[in-house]
Write an enzyme that holds these catalytic residues in place. Structure first.
Site, PDB file in Angstrom:
ATOM      1  N   LEU A  50      15.002   2.897   2.383  1.00 37.90           N
ATOM      2  CA  LEU A  50      15.243   4.520   2.656  1.00 37.90           C
ATOM      3  C   LEU A  50      16.605   4.998   2.118  1.00 37.90           C
ATOM      4  CD1 LEU A  50      13.430   5.140   5.996  1.00 37.90           C
ATOM      5  CD2 LEU A  50      12.420   5.528   3.715  1.00 37.90           C
ATOM      6  N   ALA A  51      17.754   4.091   2.332  1.00 47.81           N
ATOM      7  CA  ALA A  51      19.015   4.915   2.044  1.00 47.81           C
ATOM      8  C   ALA A  51      19.343   4.702   0.742  1.00 47.81           C
ATOM      9  CB  ALA A  51      20.066   3.427   2.862  1.00 47.81           C
ATOM     10  N   VAL A 103       0.774  -1.223  -0.159  1.00 49.06           N
ATOM     11  CA  VAL A 103       0.029   0.076   0.089  1.00 49.06           C
ATOM     12  C   VAL A 103       0.912   1.102   0.027  1.00 49.06           C
ATOM     13  CG1 VAL A 103      -1.939  -1.096   1.223  1.00 49.06           C
ATOM     14  CG2 VAL A 103      -0.225  -0.049   2.582  1.00 49.06           C
ATOM     15  N   CYS A 163       8.686   8.665  -4.901  1.00 46.33           N
ATOM     16  CA  CYS A 163       9.415   7.992  -3.979  1.00 46.33           C
ATOM     17  C   CYS A 163      10.730   8.817  -3.367  1.00 46.33           C
ATOM     18  CB  CYS A 163      10.287   6.675  -4.444  1.00 46.33           C
ATOM     19  SG  CYS A 163       8.978   5.675  -4.744  1.00 46.33           S
ATOM     20  N   LYS A 192       8.292  11.383 -15.269  1.00 45.11           N
ATOM     21  CA  LYS A 192       9.550  10.692 -16.048  1.00 45.11           C
ATOM     22  C   LYS A 192       8.716  10.288 -17.536  1.00 45.11           C
ATOM     23  CE  LYS A 192      11.202   6.728 -14.823  1.00 45.11           C
ATOM     24  NZ  LYS A 192      11.631   5.733 -14.058  1.00 45.11           N
TER      25      LYS A 192
HETATM   26  C1  UDX Z   1      12.972   5.473  -8.074  1.00 40.70           C
HETATM   27  C2  UDX Z   1      13.968   4.481  -7.800  1.00 40.70           C
HETATM   28  O1  UDX Z   1      14.857   4.424  -8.789  1.00 40.70           O
HETATM   29  C3  UDX Z   1      13.534   3.008  -7.593  1.00 40.70           C
HETATM   30  O2  UDX Z   1      14.589   2.110  -7.170  1.00 40.70           O
HETATM   31  C4  UDX Z   1      12.461   3.012  -6.119  1.00 40.70           C
HETATM   32  O3  UDX Z   1      11.957   1.830  -6.094  1.00 40.70           O
HETATM   33  C5  UDX Z   1      11.581   4.033  -6.532  1.00 40.70           C
HETATM   34  O4  UDX Z   1      12.027   5.482  -6.848  1.00 40.70           O
HETATM   35  P1  UDX Z   1      11.162   6.143 -10.177  1.00 40.70           P
HETATM   36  O5  UDX Z   1      10.871   7.231  -9.173  1.00 40.70           O
HETATM   37  O6  UDX Z   1      10.139   5.251 -10.409  1.00 40.70           O
HETATM   38  O7  UDX Z   1      12.140   5.128  -9.006  1.00 40.70           O
HETATM   39  O8  UDX Z   1      12.056   6.847 -11.010  1.00 40.70           O
HETATM   40  P2  UDX Z   1      13.346   7.021 -11.299  1.00 40.70           P
HETATM   41  O9  UDX Z   1      13.953   6.581 -12.736  1.00 40.70           O
HETATM   42  O10 UDX Z   1      14.398   6.652 -10.334  1.00 40.70           O
HETATM   43  O11 UDX Z   1      13.721   8.621 -11.685  1.00 40.70           O
HETATM   44  C6  UDX Z   1      13.469   9.215 -10.461  1.00 40.70           C
HETATM   45  C7  UDX Z   1      13.430  11.077 -10.967  1.00 40.70           C
HETATM   46  O12 UDX Z   1      14.686  11.075 -10.966  1.00 40.70           O
HETATM   47  C8  UDX Z   1      12.649  11.290 -12.284  1.00 40.70           C
HETATM   48  O13 UDX Z   1      12.137  12.434 -12.121  1.00 40.70           O
HETATM   49  C9  UDX Z   1      14.219  11.499 -13.019  1.00 40.70           C
HETATM   50  O14 UDX Z   1      13.696  12.272 -14.310  1.00 40.70           O
HETATM   51  C10 UDX Z   1      14.824  11.783 -12.168  1.00 40.70           C
HETATM   52  N1  UDX Z   1      16.373  11.544 -12.682  1.00 40.70           N
HETATM   53  C11 UDX Z   1      16.752  10.426 -12.907  1.00 40.70           C
HETATM   54  C12 UDX Z   1      17.287  12.573 -12.860  1.00 40.70           C
HETATM   55  O15 UDX Z   1      16.862  13.684 -12.766  1.00 40.70           O
HETATM   56  N2  UDX Z   1      18.681  12.311 -13.176  1.00 40.70           N
HETATM   57  C13 UDX Z   1      19.039  11.137 -13.293  1.00 40.70           C
HETATM   58  O16 UDX Z   1      20.260  10.875 -13.404  1.00 40.70           O
HETATM   59  C14 UDX Z   1      18.169  10.203 -12.853  1.00 40.70           C
END
Ligand code: UDX
Length: 545
Positions: free
Chosen positions: A194-195, A61, A249, A314
């Site tokens: 979290l880390a 959840v 996240c 994204k």
């Molecule tokens: C993230 C973690 O990657 C994943 O392991 C966890 O379970 C959930 O949170 P997510 O939020 O789905 O996943 O997407 P992610 O691809 O990590 O991108 C998060 C954000 O960071 C996006 O807005 C993306 O544009 C941004 N981002 C990512 C950057 O600004 N620079 C980068 O180099 C990579």
């Protein structure tokens, strides 16, 4: 039909309730019985009956950020749904079960969950609680599921706890190599989640802080990032400078860690992690302020128009939670701009809902100033500037001379069968799916998603058409540094994050500038207007008193 029932009905239909590449194929394969395999995935609203049959019960959840903590640092997660599920499962179970928690929760929650459930269990029923954090990223969830870097399983030290962890490990071992399945104590497992997110977010904030330096000093953050990432100790991942990270996240988990540190009396640690979020907010504001300074809002007459490409946080997802597009558009609307928005996956109603929530008392401005468009061309027509807020793959510029080299979108991830499960998987299988089933406020309807992917059909955006329809100077604010600099051939100015402005060349610059500043081709700029020039123009253009 209530919202949960509607959502489950969508899972049982051909149109899943949200967009995730490759997921529909996985669901179809797992829910369909063929000569080769029996269906082993089903979606149901019969929660009690499902709990009663289950050996393993996955809880996934949402645990969204709660209010900012009174101590002034971060925000603890809201555990209302998590606790409600625990009580319900405990009251309903009729046989021993293992509760596998995939939700992101405070450290110590596995222990607390057992305490919460015990008074509700029927006499003689035993349960074990495992921590099994989820590391899927949206847009790549299926390949992350089938090829995870690691699976963490946290348990208590009792014999029963270890046996429960072994049972879960045996389930994952059907498709994950055993050396990637790591067992540990549940507190370590909970903190690791979290880390991991704090470390990933911190890398992005570090590179974004450096991008601000690049903008002041003429360095290029993509070159700095590459140079640093080639050091194997630093690595290349999460080193893209953008207009700021979004998603459900990173911010939530960093604020959660911050609040935990503050509650433990670790004010310096809390301040360190809080700064990761502060830099992110700063980066997004910096991006918007740059648009406002380069393409100033017209104080009178027609509104200045910004075409926004991308609204989800994204590409390859329709998820808008914590999308940086929301504050960017809010601030542009408040500054008086007209904003034309296109996103290939996000439904218009969701964009409206997010902007209304963000604009609060000013939401009436949406009706006058925000237009949600059905394709990129409509969003860019007549625009004074374009802002790229997420980057789906079709944004590449393919000069006509390169036409044959175009490669199509990445094909969907290979789907592994998970048909050999030794246990009945009941409450949940995929994190990211179930949170939305249990949280009606985040539901999206799938019905209209397919309507607006029109211009990707022929492979890529027709930038020449966009250039023709735009006002001069043709500014593109590239919030993800994805655009090919050869686009300047078409007369565009490309203003990335932490990168020198790319201009179309001197002659075009002066012409464009003249018309932009309404100088009627006189070829010089009044001193009072020099401030309006992009820095790279100043050295070339004659200035008059
Ligand atoms: C993230 C973690 O990657 C994943 O392991 C966890 O379970 C959930 O949170 P997510 O939020 O789905 O996943 O997407 P992610 O691809 O990590 O991108 C998060 C954000 O960071 C996006 O807005 C993306 O544009 C941004 N981002 C990512 C950057 O600004 N620079 C980068 O180099 C990579």
């Amino acid at each position: 039909m209530d919202k949960n029932a509607a959502r489950v009905a969508a899972w049982n239909s051909d149109e899943l309730p949200f967009s995730e590449p490759g997921l529909a194929e996985v669901v179809k394969a797992a829910t369909t019985t063929t000569a080769a395999r029996k269906a082993n995935l089903s979606f149901s609203t019969a929660v009690d009956e499902t709990i009663r049959k289950a050996d393993l019960i996955f809880v996934a959840v949402e645990t969204p950020s709660g209010k900012r903590d009174a101590l002034g640092y971060g925000a603890a997660p809201n555990l209302t749904s998590f606790h409600a599920v625990l009580r319900h499962v405990a009251k309903t179970a009729e046989k021993d079960f293992i509760l596998v928690n995939k939700s992101t929760v405070p450290v110590g929650s596995a222990h607390a969950a057992k305490e919460i459930m015990t008074p509700h269990l029927r006499p003689g029923i035993k349960c074990h609680v495992l921590s099994n954090p989820e590391f899927l990223a949206e847009g790549t969830a299926v390949s992350d599921l089938t090829h995870p870097d690691r699976i963490l399983i946290g348990s208590d030290d009792s014999e029963g706890g270890k046996a429960a962890a072994a049972a879960l490990a045996s389930l994952y071992s059907k498709w994950v190599p055993i050396d990637q399945i790591i067992t540990m104590n549940s507190r370590s497992s909970e903190l690791s989640k979290l880390a991991a997110n704090a470390l990933l977010a911190q890398r992005i904030s570090s590179i974004n802080a450096l991008s601000a330096l690049c903008d002041k000093m003429g360095a290029d953050i993509t070159e700095v990032s590459r140079a640093c990432g080639l050091d194997h100790r630093i690595g290349k991942g999460m080193m893209r400078s953008t207009l700021g990270f979004g998603g459900s996240c990173f911010e939530k988990d960093v604020l959660h860690l911050t609040s935990t540190a503050a509650k433990l009396g670790l004010a310096d640690v809390a301040a360190y992690f809080e700064s990761v979020v502060n830099i992110n907010t700063y980066q997004t504001s910096r991006f918007t302020e740059n648009i406002i300074s380069q393409v100033p809002s017209s104080p009178t007459g027609r509104r200045t128009v910004v075409g926004v490409l991308g609204f989800a946080f994204k590409p390859e997802t329709d998820d808008t939670r914590c999308s940086p597009a929301i504050p960017v558009i809010r601030d542009l609307v408040l500054a008086g701009y007209q904003v034309n928005i296109f996103d290939p996956l996000v439904h218009e109603a969701k964009i409206q809902e997010d902007l209304r929530a963000s604009l609060g008392d000013n939401q009436h401005k949406i009706d006058e100033q925000v237009f949600i468009c059905t394709d990129v061309y409509e969003a860019c027509e007549g625009a004074n500037g374009i802002a790229i807020l997420n980057s789906w793959s079709d944004m590449r510029y393919i000069p006509s001379t390169d036409g044959g080299n175009y490669t199509t979108r990445a094909s969907n991830a290979k789907v592994n069968s998970i048909s050999k499960n030794a246990f009945q998987l009941t409450l949940s299988l995929f994190a990211k799916i179930i949170p939305r089933m249990f949280t009606p406020e985040l539901s999206l309807t799938a019905t209209s998603i397919a309507t607006s992917t029109i211009e990707v059909d022929d492979g890529h955006i027709d930038w020449e058409r966009i250039a023709d329809g735009m006002k001069n100077p043709k500014y593109i604010f590239d919030g993800h540094n994805v655009l090919d600099h050869r686009l300047t051939e078409l007369g565009f100015y490309i203003d990335g994050v932490g990168r020198p402005l790319q201009t179309p060349g001197f002659v075009q610059e002066t012409e464009t500038l003249s018309s932009a500043l309404n100088l009627n081709g006189r070829g010089f700029v009044e001193k009072s207007k020099v401030q309006q020039l992009p820095p790279s123009w100043v050295q070339f253009i004659p200035v008059a008193e």
